[in-house]
Design an enzyme around this catalytic site. Structure first.
Site, short mmCIF file in Angstrom:
data_model
loop_
_atom_site.label_atom_id
_atom_site.label_comp_id
_atom_site.label_asym_id
_atom_site.label_seq_id
_atom_site.Cartn_x
_atom_site.Cartn_y
_atom_site.Cartn_z
N ARG A 261 0.88 -1.01 -0.01
CA ARG A 261 0.00 0.04 -0.04
C ARG A 261 0.78 0.90 -0.24
O ARG A 261 -0.01 2.18 -0.73
CB ARG A 261 -1.04 -0.08 1.58
N ASP B 167 -3.76 -1.01 -3.23
CA ASP B 167 -4.47 -1.27 -2.09
C ASP B 167 -4.80 -1.94 -2.27
O ASP B 167 -5.35 -3.34 -3.63
CB ASP B 167 -5.70 -0.30 -1.37
N PHE B 168 -4.60 -3.53 -2.02
CA PHE B 168 -5.13 -5.02 -1.88
C PHE B 168 -6.60 -5.45 -2.52
O PHE B 168 -6.63 -5.99 -3.52
CB PHE B 168 -4.78 -5.72 -0.94
N HIS C 133 7.52 -23.20 7.57
CA HIS C 133 9.05 -22.82 7.43
C HIS C 133 10.28 -24.03 8.34
O HIS C 133 11.44 -24.45 7.71
CB HIS C 133 9.82 -21.82 7.76
N LYS D 265 14.16 -26.23 7.44
CA LYS D 265 15.05 -27.33 8.25
C LYS D 265 15.79 -28.02 8.28
O LYS D 265 14.93 -28.99 7.65
CB LYS D 265 14.93 -26.66 9.44
N GLU E 41 11.07 -21.82 23.12
CA GLU E 41 11.85 -20.47 22.58
C GLU E 41 12.21 -19.23 24.17
O GLU E 41 11.55 -19.44 25.31
CB GLU E 41 11.08 -20.05 22.54
N HIS F 215 4.21 -26.02 13.28
CA HIS F 215 4.77 -26.89 13.32
C HIS F 215 5.13 -28.47 13.58
O HIS F 215 6.50 -29.10 13.65
CB HIS F 215 6.63 -26.00 14.11
N LYS G 127 6.60 -19.73 25.17
CA LYS G 127 7.35 -18.77 25.22
C LYS G 127 8.59 -18.46 26.33
O LYS G 127 7.76 -18.64 27.09
CB LYS G 127 6.65 -17.43 24.46
C1 BG6 Z 1 7.10 -19.07 14.34
C2 BG6 Z 1 5.86 -18.31 14.72
O1 BG6 Z 1 6.08 -19.84 12.95
O2 BG6 Z 1 7.81 -19.90 14.60
C3 BG6 Z 1 7.10 -17.75 15.83
O3 BG6 Z 1 4.59 -17.28 14.62
C4 BG6 Z 1 7.84 -18.81 16.31
O4 BG6 Z 1 6.36 -17.40 17.26
C5 BG6 Z 1 8.01 -19.11 15.39
O5 BG6 Z 1 8.50 -18.54 17.35
C6 BG6 Z 1 10.23 -20.31 15.61
O6 BG6 Z 1 10.29 -20.35 14.53
P1 BG6 Z 1 12.31 -20.92 14.68
O7 BG6 Z 1 12.94 -20.83 13.21
O8 BG6 Z 1 12.70 -19.19 15.48
O9 BG6 Z 1 11.63 -22.59 15.44
#
Ligand code: BG6
Length: 520
Positions: free
Chosen positions: A66, A108-109, A209, A213, A247, A271, A371
């Site tokens: 935007r 704008d989307f 993601h 890894k 974490e 994850h 966390k």
């Molecule tokens: C994300 C989450 O997908 O993954 C985060 O939204 C989390 O809350 C993160 O901290 C952890 O990823 P990584 O690669 O740091 O273990």
């Protein structure tokens, strides 16, 4: 006899590129180009791919967002982001090469004119940069916009839908969708339907993601490229499995999102389910997208649904209060910026799951994530049953064998077994045999986003989640969400002090069967 098909020069070129893992010419369009994800992950990953020569010369990157900006201003902003992510280690020549690829479309989307402008820009890039009509769209905006963006791409002639069963042909269109894919089963189904009204499943790359890894992929290699582990990877030998994603960070600057998500949506549905399925799946017929993903889905389908009334016996949710992490005093979740002072969002989960199939019947899987825990560590630990006879009596031999796949920060695979302490006495002690990824190979790893962007550019969806996988994962976690969010009166929020391993209830959950969480 069928006709022999002779590959066209274009086909040959594409195949040669695939062998070298260099993608086809294409335009990568990032929706949400000024956002946090683009700055922290996507641009640094694309820059690195460009620097390493893994992007074709004819690859342009178009930011769509935007905020008014020229191409030049966009390049300056991306330069800052890449510098930030690489601690300033940006190679000048590599940067110039990457900066030339960058373009910006401001809109704008929800504005149709923006999509016309995008089409004109892409057509110009086809002519000027040779991107040949191939498009990779990356949805990195707020998730509420995904459905709308996809519909507009379809309406404005920005997508090509291949014939059923074809691999996409040329030119191709693909879309990468960031998590969260929905916020419960119904909304995930809605989003999947919206995506599938414009794209075929083979064009949709739902990103998690964790699958990018190296050590997560290594779970598959460890299990299925070695002959000695599979025979004992089942209920005959395994006592239980622990999966930990711990974490030290708090909610950081993401309270806006996290307040609506909490740990179950943020980590468990995505994850942790990936770690669980890779750990528990049967051997795929081949390492190719449909075989691997079908086996993962079977695990999720076999995972026992927890009835609402049973959730409290199987699940502990909790939220961090003030405490000390790595020597630093930190505030509680409710004192974090933009968090409601009465927030009930859980930041910690411990749970017990069963997978009702022949391999895993009766084996509990204990999952925990939080966390502001004392240490950053992600691991899968398989605890084996004890030796059938206590031959060595009370000599310290009661520690079970343990196989630990440590995903991060130390990328290690270790096996714990009992050994004799040297000396006259028959004293035994657990010892560990370990394999350390970094020192064993000594090569620079690709980051998760580099790897996954490259796979999507190459059209390989093995490491992306399929529609049924995402929906099964939601179906599995939904009772937790319903119990927590719809209970009337609301469940009280158990707290844990930041810097501890969660509330006592988490220890009690695993201790009911005489087991305990691993000390990490
Ligand atoms: C994300 C989450 O997908 O993954 C985060 O939204 C989390 O809350 C993160 O901290 C952890 O990823 P990584 O690669 O740091 O273990």
């Amino acid at each position: 006899m069928g006709a022999v098909s002779i590959p066209s020069p274009l086909q040959e070129l594409r195949e040669a590129r695939h062998l070298r893992r260099i993608p086809d010419p294409c335009a990568v369009v990032i929706f949400g180009a000024t956002g946090d994800l683009t700055h922290r992950k996507l641009m640094p990953a694309l820059y690195t791919l460009s620097r390493l020569g893994m992007l074709p010369e004819e690859c342009a990157v178009v930011g769509f967002a935007r905020r008014p900006m020229t191409d030049e201003q966009f390049r300056v902003e991306v330069a800052q982001a890449v510098r930030g992510a690489t601690s300033g280690a940006v190679d000048a020549a590599a940067w110039d090469g990457f900066a030339r690829r960058l373009h910006y479309v401001q809109a704008d989307f929800r504005d149709p004119a923006g999509y016309d402008h995008l089409r004109q820009t892409l057509e110009r890039l086809d002519r000027e940069c040779g991107t040949t009509g191939n498009r990779l769209y990356y949805l990195a905006t707020a998730p509420e916009l995904y459905g709308e963006i996809v519909q507009r791409l379809g309406q404005h002639g920005l997508t090509v839908r291949p014939a059923p069963g074809s691999d996409g042909g040329h030119p191709w269109t693909r879309v990468i969708v960031e998590k969260p894919i929905g916020r419960d089963l119904a909304s995930a189904q809605d989003l999947n339907r919206a995506l599938l009204s414009v794209f075929r499943e083979s064009q949709i790359f739902r990103i998690d993601h964790y699958l990018g890894k190296e050590t997560v992929q290594n779970i598959l290699v460890f299990r299925f490229a070695n002959g000695i582990f599979e025979p004992i990877w089942n209920q005959h030998y395994v006592d239980h499995v622990q999966i930990t994603v711990a974490e030290t960070v708090g909610v950081e600057n993401r309270a806006g999102y996290y307040e609506t998500a909490g740990v179950v949506r943020d980590l468990v549905q995505s994850h942790m389910m990936q770690l669980l399925t890779l750990m528990a799946m049967e051997s795929p017929v081949a390492i190719e997208p449909e075989s691997v993903r079908s086996e993962k889905v079977k695990v999720l389908r076999a995972a026992r649904r927890i009835p609402l009334d049973d959730v409290p016996r199987n699940v502990v949710l909790s939220q961090y209060g003030p405490g000390t992490v790595e020597g630093q005093a930190v505030s509680g979740y409710r004192e974090e910026p933009r968090v409601a002072p009465t927030s009930r969002t859980p930041t910690f989960v411990a749970m017990r799951l069963y997978i009702d199939n022949w391999r895993w019947a009766g084996v509990p899987f204990y999952l925990r994530s939080g966390k502001r825990l004392p240490k950053r560590v992600t691991e899968v630990a398989v605890q084996f049953k004890r030796a059938p006879l206590p031959l060595f009596g009370d000599t310290g031999a009661d520690e079970p064998n343990l196989l630990v796949l440590n995903i991060q920060p130390d990328e290690v695979i270790s096996l714990q077994f009992v050994a004799k302490v040297p000396g006259l006495a028959m004293t035994l002690r657990p010892v560990t045999m370990g394999f350390r990824y970094g020192t064993a190979f000594g090569v620079e790893e690709m980051s998760a986003y580099e790897r996954l962007l490259l796979d999507a550019l190459l059209g390989d969806s093995t490491l992306f989640t399929r529609r049924d996988e995402v929906e099964e994962a939601w179906d599995l976690v939904e009772p937790l969400l319903n119990w927590w969010e719809r209970s009337d009166p609301p469940e009280p929020v158990p707290m844990y002090a930041a810097g501890t391993w969660g509330p006592d209830a988490a220890r009690a959950l695993i201790a009911r069967r005489g087991r305990r969480w691993r000390t990490l």
